[in-house]
Design a protein around this motif. Sequence first.
Motif, PDB file in Angstrom:
ATOM      1  N   THR A  39       0.834  -1.202   0.000  1.00 53.57           N
ATOM      2  CA  THR A  39       0.000   0.000   0.000  1.00 53.57           C
ATOM      3  C   THR A  39       0.871   1.256   0.000  1.00 53.57           C
ATOM      4  N   GLU A  40       1.928   1.253   0.804  1.00 59.07           N
ATOM      5  CA  GLU A  40       2.840   2.403   0.833  1.00 59.07           C
ATOM      6  C   GLU A  40       3.504   2.600  -0.522  1.00 59.07           C
ATOM      7  N   ILE A  41       3.896   1.516  -1.142  1.00 59.49           N
ATOM      8  CA  ILE A  41       4.545   1.611  -2.463  1.00 59.49           C
ATOM      9  C   ILE A  41       3.577   2.178  -3.484  1.00 59.49           C
ATOM     10  N   ARG A  42       2.332   1.728  -3.435  1.00 61.57           N
ATOM     11  CA  ARG A  42       1.339   2.235  -4.394  1.00 61.57           C
ATOM     12  C   ARG A  42       1.102   3.726  -4.188  1.00 61.57           C
ATOM     13  N   GLU A  43       1.033   4.161  -2.924  1.00 58.20           N
ATOM     14  CA  GLU A  43       0.842   5.579  -2.647  1.00 58.20           C
ATOM     15  C   GLU A  43       2.031   6.382  -3.153  1.00 58.20           C
ATOM     16  N   ALA A  44       3.228   5.873  -2.922  1.00 54.24           N
ATOM     17  CA  ALA A  44       4.429   6.567  -3.403  1.00 54.24           C
ATOM     18  C   ALA A  44       4.437   6.620  -4.920  1.00 54.24           C
ATOM     19  N   LYS A  45       4.006   5.547  -5.552  1.00 52.32           N
ATOM     20  CA  LYS A  45       3.968   5.507  -7.019  1.00 52.32           C
ATOM     21  C   LYS A  45       2.992   6.555  -7.542  1.00 52.32           C
ATOM     22  N   GLU A  46       1.819   6.658  -6.917  1.00 55.13           N
ATOM     23  CA  GLU A  46       0.842   7.650  -7.342  1.00 55.13           C
ATOM     24  C   GLU A  46       1.405   9.067  -7.179  1.00 55.13           C
ATOM     25  N   ALA A  47       2.081   9.306  -6.071  1.00 52.03           N
ATOM     26  CA  ALA A  47       2.668  10.625  -5.845  1.00 52.03           C
ATOM     27  C   ALA A  47       3.730  10.920  -6.892  1.00 52.03           C
ATOM     28  N   LEU A  48       4.553   9.937  -7.213  1.00 55.80           N
ATOM     29  CA  LEU A  48       5.603  10.131  -8.209  1.00 55.80           C
ATOM     30  C   LEU A  48       5.008  10.362  -9.592  1.00 55.80           C
ATOM     31  N   LEU A  49       3.935   9.669  -9.920  1.00 51.43           N
ATOM     32  CA  LEU A  49       3.291   9.879 -11.215  1.00 51.43           C
ATOM     33  C   LEU A  49       2.721  11.293 -11.313  1.00 51.43           C
ATOM     34  N   LYS A  50       2.152  11.786 -10.208  1.00 49.57           N
ATOM     35  CA  LYS A  50       1.624  13.144 -10.216  1.00 49.57           C
ATOM     36  C   LYS A  50       2.756  14.159 -10.391  1.00 49.57           C
ATOM     37  N   ILE A  51       3.847  13.961  -9.674  1.00 46.41           N
ATOM     38  CA  ILE A  51       5.000  14.858  -9.800  1.00 46.41           C
ATOM     39  C   ILE A  51       5.550  14.808 -11.216  1.00 46.41           C
ATOM     40  N   HIS A  52       5.622  13.611 -11.765  1.00 45.05           N
ATOM     41  CA  HIS A  52       6.119  13.443 -13.136  1.00 45.05           C
ATOM     42  C   HIS A  52       5.237  14.209 -14.118  1.00 45.05           C
ATOM     43  N   GLN A  53       3.908  14.099 -13.966  1.00 42.60           N
ATOM     44  CA  GLN A  53       2.986  14.801 -14.868  1.00 42.60           C
ATOM     45  C   GLN A  53       3.151  16.310 -14.709  1.00 42.60           C
ATOM     46  N   ASP A  54       3.311  16.792 -13.469  1.00 43.08           N
ATOM     47  CA  ASP A  54       3.514  18.217 -13.240  1.00 43.08           C
ATOM     48  C   ASP A  54       4.798  18.698 -13.912  1.00 43.08           C
ATOM     49  N   LEU A  55       5.845  17.895 -13.827  1.00 41.37           N
ATOM     50  CA  LEU A  55       7.108  18.266 -14.467  1.00 41.37           C
ATOM     51  C   LEU A  55       6.962  18.297 -15.986  1.00 41.37           C
ATOM     52  N   LEU A  56       6.246  17.326 -16.539  1.00 41.13           N
ATOM     53  CA  LEU A  56       6.022  17.323 -17.991  1.00 41.13           C
ATOM     54  C   LEU A  56       5.237  18.562 -18.415  1.00 41.13           C
ATOM     55  N   ASP A  57       4.234  18.947 -17.631  1.00 35.81           N
ATOM     56  CA  ASP A  57       3.460  20.145 -17.940  1.00 35.81           C
ATOM     57  C   ASP A  57       4.344  21.387 -17.870  1.00 35.81           C
ATOM     58  N   ALA A  58       5.208  21.452 -16.863  1.00 39.57           N
ATOM     59  CA  ALA A  58       6.105  22.606 -16.715  1.00 39.57           C
ATOM     60  C   ALA A  58       7.093  22.675 -17.873  1.00 39.57           C
ATOM     61  N   ILE A  59       7.595  21.526 -18.298  1.00 34.91           N
ATOM     62  CA  ILE A  59       8.533  21.498 -19.428  1.00 34.91           C
ATOM     63  C   ILE A  59       7.831  21.959 -20.693  1.00 34.91           C
ATOM     64  N   LYS A  60       6.597  21.518 -20.882  1.00 37.35           N
ATOM     65  CA  LYS A  60       5.836  21.926 -22.059  1.00 37.35           C
ATOM     66  C   LYS A  60       5.607  23.433 -22.038  1.00 37.35           C
ATOM     67  N   ALA A  61       5.233  23.970 -20.868  1.00 35.64           N
ATOM     68  CA  ALA A  61       5.006  25.406 -20.744  1.00 35.64           C
ATOM     69  C   ALA A  61       6.293  26.188 -20.995  1.00 35.64           C
ATOM     70  N   GLU A  62       7.421  25.658 -20.522  1.00 29.57           N
ATOM     71  CA  GLU A  62       8.705  26.316 -20.761  1.00 29.57           C
ATOM     72  C   GLU A  62       9.020  26.350 -22.248  1.00 29.57           C
ATOM     73  N   GLY A  63       8.778  25.227 -22.927  1.00 25.73           N
ATOM     74  CA  GLY A  63       9.033  25.180 -24.371  1.00 25.73           C
ATOM     75  C   GLY A  63       8.182  26.184 -25.118  1.00 25.73           C
ATOM     76  N   GLU A  64       6.905  26.286 -24.736  1.00 25.39           N
ATOM     77  CA  GLU A  64       6.024  27.250 -25.382  1.00 25.39           C
ATOM     78  C   GLU A  64       6.487  28.679 -25.126  1.00 25.39           C
ATOM     79  N   ALA A  65       6.898  28.963 -23.875  1.00 30.72           N
ATOM     80  CA  ALA A  65       7.378  30.308 -23.542  1.00 30.72           C
ATOM     81  C   ALA A  65       8.650  30.638 -24.322  1.00 30.72           C
ATOM     82  N   ALA A  66       9.530  29.661 -24.461  1.00 34.85           N
ATOM     83  CA  ALA A  66      10.773  29.895 -25.211  1.00 34.85           C
ATOM     84  C   ALA A  66      10.469  30.172 -26.675  1.00 34.85           C
ATOM     85  N   MET A  67       9.514  29.426 -27.251  1.00 30.59           N
ATOM     86  CA  MET A  67       9.143  29.644 -28.656  1.00 30.59           C
ATOM     87  C   MET A  67       8.566  31.044 -28.842  1.00 30.59           C
TER      88      MET A  67
END
Length: 180
Positions: A39-67
């Motif tokens: 259960t702890e591993i699953r919770e950590a995995k969910e948290a990491l997936l959310k952080i990963h998605q947030d980072l991908l969104d931030a990278i996308k926004a950075e790319g758009e701002a740079a363009m």
Amino acid sequence: MGIGKSKITPSINIDDMLKKAESNHELEAEKQDADKRLTEIREAKEALLKIHQDLLDAIKAEGEAAMILKTAIDSSDNIVNGICNAIIKAERNTRFKATIKSEHFAQLQELLNQAVKAWKTILENHRSEQMKMFSEHESNMRKILRRNEGVWFSDFWMKVLVIFLFVYTVVLGLVVYCST
């Protein structure tokens, strides 16, 4: 130690029964501990997936701002030329002559340079924030990996393990079936 009931029923071995009950209790406790860790591993995995998605969104926004920033920098010269051409057309088509001094062009160029510098500063701040987020993510990953002991399997190796255990169980079952 065995207790004999009668000649028809076999004797009951109390020591073996106590050992089995004890091992069943230990096995149940280990199962509960494993379920808790899972259960702890699953919770950590969910948290990491959310952080990963947030980072991908931030990278996308950075790319758009740079363009957008690069497009603004590239088009700033075109804007100045367009303004100059519009002024020249206006001078030709009107009776009143308008004059633009080189000082005004210098001021306009200075304002454009300041805007470009401001955007560069914002982009650098954004990149530093991203690096900070990446370092926090790495430290979180290290904490999670330090807390959890055990073996981690990737999806591929987990599939291999499951297939191996299935084949092993089937073969073992066939051997027992054939030998009896």
